[in-house]
Motif scaffolding. Structure first.
Motif, short mmCIF file in Angstrom:
data_model
loop_
_atom_site.label_atom_id
_atom_site.label_comp_id
_atom_site.label_asym_id
_atom_site.label_seq_id
_atom_site.Cartn_x
_atom_site.Cartn_y
_atom_site.Cartn_z
N ILE A 145 0.85 -1.20 0.00
CA ILE A 145 0.00 0.00 0.00
C ILE A 145 0.87 1.24 0.00
O ILE A 145 1.99 1.23 0.53
CB ILE A 145 -0.98 0.02 1.21
N LYS A 146 0.36 2.31 -0.61
CA LYS A 146 1.14 3.53 -0.72
C LYS A 146 0.31 4.74 -0.29
O LYS A 146 -0.85 4.59 0.10
CB LYS A 146 1.66 3.70 -2.14
N GLU A 147 0.93 5.91 -0.35
CA GLU A 147 0.32 7.15 0.14
C GLU A 147 -1.13 7.31 -0.31
O GLU A 147 -1.46 7.17 -1.48
CB GLU A 147 1.15 8.34 -0.33
N GLY A 148 -2.01 7.59 0.66
CA GLY A 148 -3.42 7.81 0.37
C GLY A 148 -4.27 6.56 0.38
O GLY A 148 -5.50 6.65 0.27
N GLU A 149 -3.65 5.39 0.52
CA GLU A 149 -4.41 4.14 0.49
C GLU A 149 -4.69 3.62 1.90
O GLU A 149 -4.06 4.02 2.87
CB GLU A 149 -3.66 3.09 -0.33
N VAL A 150 -5.67 2.70 1.98
CA VAL A 150 -6.18 2.21 3.26
C VAL A 150 -6.13 0.69 3.27
O VAL A 150 -6.35 0.04 2.24
CB VAL A 150 -7.64 2.70 3.46
N PHE A 151 -5.85 0.12 4.45
CA PHE A 151 -5.89 -1.33 4.61
C PHE A 151 -6.48 -1.64 5.98
O PHE A 151 -6.28 -0.90 6.94
CB PHE A 151 -4.49 -1.95 4.48
N VAL A 152 -7.21 -2.77 6.07
CA VAL A 152 -7.90 -3.15 7.31
C VAL A 152 -7.30 -4.42 7.90
O VAL A 152 -7.05 -5.39 7.18
CB VAL A 152 -9.41 -3.38 7.04
N PHE A 153 -7.09 -4.40 9.22
CA PHE A 153 -6.65 -5.58 9.95
C PHE A 153 -7.79 -6.00 10.90
O PHE A 153 -8.11 -5.28 11.85
CB PHE A 153 -5.39 -5.29 10.78
N PRO A 154 -8.42 -7.14 10.65
CA PRO A 154 -9.55 -7.56 11.49
C PRO A 154 -9.15 -7.78 12.95
O PRO A 154 -8.01 -8.16 13.25
CB PRO A 154 -9.99 -8.88 10.84
N LYS A 155 -10.08 -7.54 13.82
CA LYS A 155 -9.88 -7.65 15.26
C LYS A 155 -9.25 -8.97 15.67
O LYS A 155 -9.69 -10.04 15.26
CB LYS A 155 -11.22 -7.48 15.97
N GLY A 156 -8.20 -8.89 16.47
CA GLY A 156 -7.59 -10.07 17.06
C GLY A 156 -6.63 -10.86 16.20
O GLY A 156 -5.94 -11.75 16.70
N LEU A 157 -6.54 -10.56 14.89
CA LEU A 157 -5.66 -11.34 14.01
C LEU A 157 -4.24 -10.77 14.01
O LEU A 157 -4.03 -9.57 14.10
CB LEU A 157 -6.22 -11.37 12.59
N ILE A 158 -3.27 -11.69 13.90
CA ILE A 158 -1.86 -11.29 13.85
C ILE A 158 -1.60 -10.51 12.57
O ILE A 158 -2.00 -10.94 11.48
CB ILE A 158 -0.94 -12.52 13.91
N HIS A 159 -0.93 -9.36 12.68
CA HIS A 159 -0.64 -8.55 11.49
C HIS A 159 0.68 -7.80 11.65
O HIS A 159 1.28 -7.78 12.73
CB HIS A 159 -1.79 -7.57 11.22
N PHE A 160 1.12 -7.20 10.55
CA PHE A 160 2.41 -6.51 10.53
C PHE A 160 2.40 -5.44 9.46
O PHE A 160 1.54 -5.43 8.57
CB PHE A 160 3.55 -7.50 10.25
N GLN A 161 3.38 -4.52 9.52
CA GLN A 161 3.64 -3.56 8.45
C GLN A 161 5.15 -3.40 8.31
O GLN A 161 5.86 -3.33 9.32
CB GLN A 161 3.03 -2.19 8.74
N LYS A 162 5.63 -3.34 7.08
CA LYS A 162 7.06 -3.15 6.82
C LYS A 162 7.26 -2.08 5.75
O LYS A 162 6.59 -2.10 4.72
CB LYS A 162 7.73 -4.45 6.37
N ASN A 163 8.18 -1.16 6.02
CA ASN A 163 8.48 -0.09 5.08
C ASN A 163 9.26 -0.65 3.89
O ASN A 163 10.39 -1.10 4.03
CB ASN A 163 9.28 1.01 5.78
N ASN A 164 8.64 -0.58 2.71
CA ASN A 164 9.30 -1.03 1.48
C ASN A 164 9.64 0.15 0.58
O ASN A 164 9.68 0.02 -0.64
CB ASN A 164 8.38 -2.00 0.70
N ASN A 165 9.87 1.30 1.21
CA ASN A 165 10.02 2.55 0.46
C ASN A 165 11.48 2.89 0.17
O ASN A 165 11.88 4.05 0.21
CB ASN A 165 9.36 3.69 1.26
#
Length: 224
Positions: A145-165
């Motif tokens: 995902i990039k600038e201006g975009e949205v992503f949803v992480f459902p309640k209770g689920l394992i998730h992460f974010q990593k900078n690929n910029n």
């Protein structure tokens, strides 16, 4: 009215009542309930915080400027979370919402974690990130995902974010449907718990030996 019709109507009414009961949290019973954090020190136990006397409420109870600028990052994972929850904004008490800002160094990671009390929606302020969550059937749902975009992480689920910029920083704003969503970081929770999770449990669960467990605990402890 026939008995069959009466039973059918009762079934519909009961089903509707059950659906309504589980649809959402109950509405607040006043305009606001500004948190009184000191109530936790006096033995008062509620699901949230007791209310501050309304005559003592001010605009500062509803204000926070901590998300305006990027936070300083001084850790090995390369990211930092600035929360704007009820602990920072007392006026959020009972309102069921909060925000966070997450800043990432180039290559920075917000390690796998969960929010036990909330769904999370991230909005990219700048940069590009690889994000994802794992379902209860062990399926990875991920996307760049990039600038201006949205992503949803459902309640209770394992998730992460990593900078690929590349060699540039990145930042997101996260919204939660909880005044205090809670965060459980997987590695820190398992290898840094107090009292400690037994080494043999971790070794068997991750199919590693006791020395590996010790090394991981040492590494995480030194990087807190």
């Amino acid at each position: 009215m026939s008995q069959s019709k009466t039973i059918a109507i009762l079934v519909i009414l009961i089903s509707s009542a059950i659906s309504f009961a589980f649809a959402s949290d109950p509405d607040t019973l006043q305009d606001f309930c500004v948190a009184l954090p000191s109530s936790s020190e006096t033995g008062v136990k509620v699901n949230g915080f007791a209310c501050k006397e309304s005559s003592n409420v001010t605009e500062s109870d509803f204000f926070f400027n901590g998300l305006a600028k990027a936070a300083s990052i001084n850790n090995t994972v390369g990211s930092v979370v600035t929360a704007a929850n009820v602990e920072k904004i007392p006026g959020l008490n009972t309102l069921g919402v909060s925000l966070s800002r997450i800043d990432y160094k180039p290559g920075g990671l917000n390690p796998p974690h969960t929010h036990p009390r909330a769904t999370e929606v991230v909005f990219v302020l700048e940069g590009e990130l690889e994000v994802g969550f794992v379902t209860t059937s062990n399926k990875l749902i991920s996307k760049t995902i990039k600038e201006g975009e949205v992503f949803v992480f459902p309640k209770g689920l394992i998730h992460f974010q990593k900078n690929n910029n590349g060699d540039k920083p990145a930042a997101v704003v996260s919204a939660f449907n909880s005044q205090l969503p809670g965060t459980l970081s997987i590695a820190a929770a398992l290898f840094g718990a107090t009292p400690a999770v037994p080494d043999d449990v971790l070794a068997l669960a991750f199919q590693i030996d006791a020395q590996d467990v010790s090394n991981i605990k040492t590494n995480l402890s030194s990087k807190k």
